[in-house]
Scaffold this active site. Structure first.
Site, mmCIF file in Angstrom:
data_model
loop_
_atom_site.group_PDB
_atom_site.id
_atom_site.type_symbol
_atom_site.label_atom_id
_atom_site.label_comp_id
_atom_site.label_asym_id
_atom_site.label_seq_id
_atom_site.Cartn_x
_atom_site.Cartn_y
_atom_site.Cartn_z
ATOM 1 N N LYS A 22 0.831 -1.214 0.000
ATOM 2 C CA LYS A 22 0.000 0.000 0.000
ATOM 3 C C LYS A 22 0.861 1.258 0.000
ATOM 4 C CE LYS A 22 -1.239 1.596 4.047
ATOM 5 N NZ LYS A 22 -1.187 2.888 4.708
ATOM 6 N N ASN A 23 1.885 1.290 0.870
ATOM 7 C CA ASN A 23 2.660 2.524 1.019
ATOM 8 C C ASN A 23 3.586 2.794 -0.169
ATOM 9 O OD1 ASN A 23 1.362 3.057 3.367
ATOM 10 N ND2 ASN A 23 3.052 2.447 4.715
ATOM 11 N N ARG A 92 -4.245 11.132 4.944
ATOM 12 C CA ARG A 92 -3.158 12.099 4.957
ATOM 13 C C ARG A 92 -2.106 11.833 3.881
ATOM 14 N NH1 ARG A 92 -1.107 14.185 8.942
ATOM 15 N NH2 ARG A 92 0.825 14.288 7.813
ATOM 16 N N CYS A 116 -3.819 13.130 13.273
ATOM 17 C CA CYS A 116 -3.644 11.697 13.054
ATOM 18 C C CYS A 116 -3.524 11.028 14.408
ATOM 19 C CB CYS A 116 -2.380 11.450 12.227
ATOM 20 S SG CYS A 116 -2.074 9.716 11.954
ATOM 21 N N ARG A 121 1.889 14.728 12.858
ATOM 22 C CA ARG A 121 2.536 14.369 11.588
ATOM 23 C C ARG A 121 2.669 15.624 10.737
ATOM 24 N NH1 ARG A 121 -0.036 8.775 9.555
ATOM 25 N NH2 ARG A 121 1.788 8.763 8.206
ATOM 26 N N ASP A 309 6.019 0.389 11.667
ATOM 27 C CA ASP A 309 4.770 -0.266 11.279
ATOM 28 C C ASP A 309 4.694 -1.729 11.738
ATOM 29 O OD1 ASP A 309 3.991 2.108 10.159
ATOM 30 O OD2 ASP A 309 4.498 1.560 8.109
ATOM 31 N N ARG A 402 -7.842 -0.581 5.601
ATOM 32 C CA ARG A 402 -7.066 0.436 4.877
ATOM 33 C C ARG A 402 -5.746 -0.132 4.375
ATOM 34 N NH1 ARG A 402 -7.368 6.276 7.659
ATOM 35 N NH2 ARG A 402 -6.274 6.671 5.721
#
Ligand code: EPU
Length: 434
Positions: A22-23, A92, A116, A121, A309, A402
């Site tokens: 995803k990132n 974001r 957040c 952030r 993460d 997500r």
């Protein structure tokens, strides 16, 4: 709203395949705005964040198609420079539109993303970087306004209090690829997702040197072409399965687990005594026996350090590992919202500043109704539920959705007893939702 009902104590066996990252996809979607030609992005996980990013890009004027579940085709012939608050506030990561808009249109108006749950952030480093490219940067009425008419290459240092910035590096990189002159980014983030963005940009005709290092040199070109690009596999999803297997009765193989992207995690798991083997072709086999590992201390850091993460999942692992361990957050010092929920399940964790002091025990966890507060906290609670006695209800699963594609389905494929239900199917006396 969906909830998970999980019965703990089931052994895990078999193989699981990791989805695209995803990132990596989020800035790669933004990078499609750098050209009027078509970009085809493959290995895109079917996640709400990416559907949402596609919606924003479409809203900016791009043509967006989805030939199959994991492939997107984006053509950004005519686009506008304004990303409004009602879209940006929902995610974001949409702040990574700044760089491509600046590069392509020489102006951008992007709403500031807002608060957040994992802590402050800011985007000061992104703005500092754009100013170093001779852009006029103005923040007013909740929007960042950039005038890039006179933009040219410059020397940008992107190190902040918590190290380099991943999305900030992506933004400056994407701004620089179409900006005349040479840009040098020092203290650039070197996360695999940044490397993936660089590779996509190279495939579009960008000139970038130093890919994978903390110093990127970019020579601006006049125009970029379309591309077909396959996104990397998700190292955080892979790491989540490996941690799960290390703490349960397990013998699983994770496909799409690339050891070179997981060095810090594998190093810690090895130190803890986990039994794993690296196989050819991006596969790692993990065998687990509950309660047999040794406690380890972990400090999260920018890549190649231990990823923030995976910090929450590591808290779960250390809770069921007899002995004392200290888990310190250096990237988001307040990212411990999973701790009170793990405590409700019986974990013995105390927070001291930016550290979690975990007193692990054999079998301390019992099922309970818990609330997910963010993406990685959701994963940590699901892992805890799989290790717990009895039944756990995990609420606010939309956080999980997500970032983890078909997580429940994949865990069921390994033998876990995980069921996705509607909130209405949860006994009223267990639900904390009002
Ligand atoms: N920071 C600043 N100023 C800035 C930018 C960042 O002080 O201008 C600070 C942040 O407050 C934080 C640290 O620097 O303390 C690192 O932030 P970074 O900018 O690197 O994070 P990000 O790009 O916003 C990405 C991931 C996060 C992941 C972090 C760190 C995406 C969309 N998000 O965020 O992923 O935790 O890098 O690796 O790529 C997640 O997937 O659950 C997630 C939160």
């Amino acid at each position: 709203m969906d909830v998970f009902r999980i019965n703990g104590g089931r052994p895990l066996r078999g193989e699981v395949t990791v989805s695209g990252a995803k990132n990596a996809c989020l800035p790669i979607f933004a990078a499609t705005l750098l050209t009027g030609e078509t970009c085809v992005i493959e290995n895109v996980p079917d996640l709400s964040d990416l559907r949402f990013m596609a919606e924003i890009i479409e809203n900016l004027g791009a043509e967006v198609e989805r030939p199959d579940k994991n492939t997107w085709r984006i053509t950004a012939k005519n686009i506008t420079h304004r990303a409004p608050y009602d879209l940006v506030r929902r995610m974001r990561a949409s702040v990574c539109l700044l760089g491509p808009l600046v590069a392509r249109l020489k102006k951008a108006e992007v709403s500031l993303p807002g608060g957040c749950v994992i802590g402050p952030r800011p985007i000061d480093l992104h703005l500092k970087g754009l100013a170093k490219l001779n852009c006029e940067v103005d923040v007013r009425a909740g929007y960042v306004h950039i005038d890039a008419k006179r933009a040219r290459g410059g020397h940008v240092f992107l190190g902040g209090r918590h190290g380099s910035t991943v999305t900030g590096t992506a933004n400056i990189l994407m701004a620089a690829v179409l900006t005349p002159g040479v840009t040098r980014i020092e203290s650039a983030a070197c996360e695999p997702e940044v490397v993936d963005l660089c590779k996509m940009l190279l495939s579009m005709g960008a000139k970038i040197e130093g890919v994978g290092s903390h110093c990127l040199t970019i020579e601006g070109v006049d125009k970029l072409n379309g591309t077909t690009y396959r996104v990397i596999d998700d190292r955080i999803e892979a790491g989540t399965y490996l941690i799960a297997a290390a703490m349960l009765d397990a013998d699983i193989t994770v496909n799409g687990a690339h050891p070179e992207d997981l060095s810090a995690l594998l190093d810690k798991l090895e130190e803890a005594g986990a039994d794993f083997s690296i196989e050819l072709g991006g596969r790692i086999r993990m065998r687990g026996t509950p309660g047999t590992l040794n406690p380890v201390d972990v400090i999260t850091l920018p890549h190649p350090g231990f990823p923030t993460d995976l910090q929450a999942q590591m808290c779960t692992l250390m809770s069921v590992t007899p002995g004392l361990s200290i888990i310190t957050e250096r990237v988001y010092p307040n990212r411990f919202m999973h701790v009170p929920e793990l405590q409700r399940m019986g974990a013995d964790i105390a927070i001291e500043g930016a550290s979690a002091i975990v007193k692990g025990r054999r079998n301390p966890l019992s099922g309970a109704p818990v609330m997910a507060s963010d993406l990685r906290a959701s994963a940590a609670l699901i892992l805890a539920a799989m290790a717990a006695h009895g039944e756990t209800w995990v609420q606010r699963i939309y956080h999980l959705d997500r970032g983890y594609e078909n997580f429940d389905e994949k865990l069921r494929g390994l033998g876990a007893d995980v069921e996705r239900l509607n909130q209405d199917q949860m006994p009223k006396d267990l639900s904390g939702e009002s």
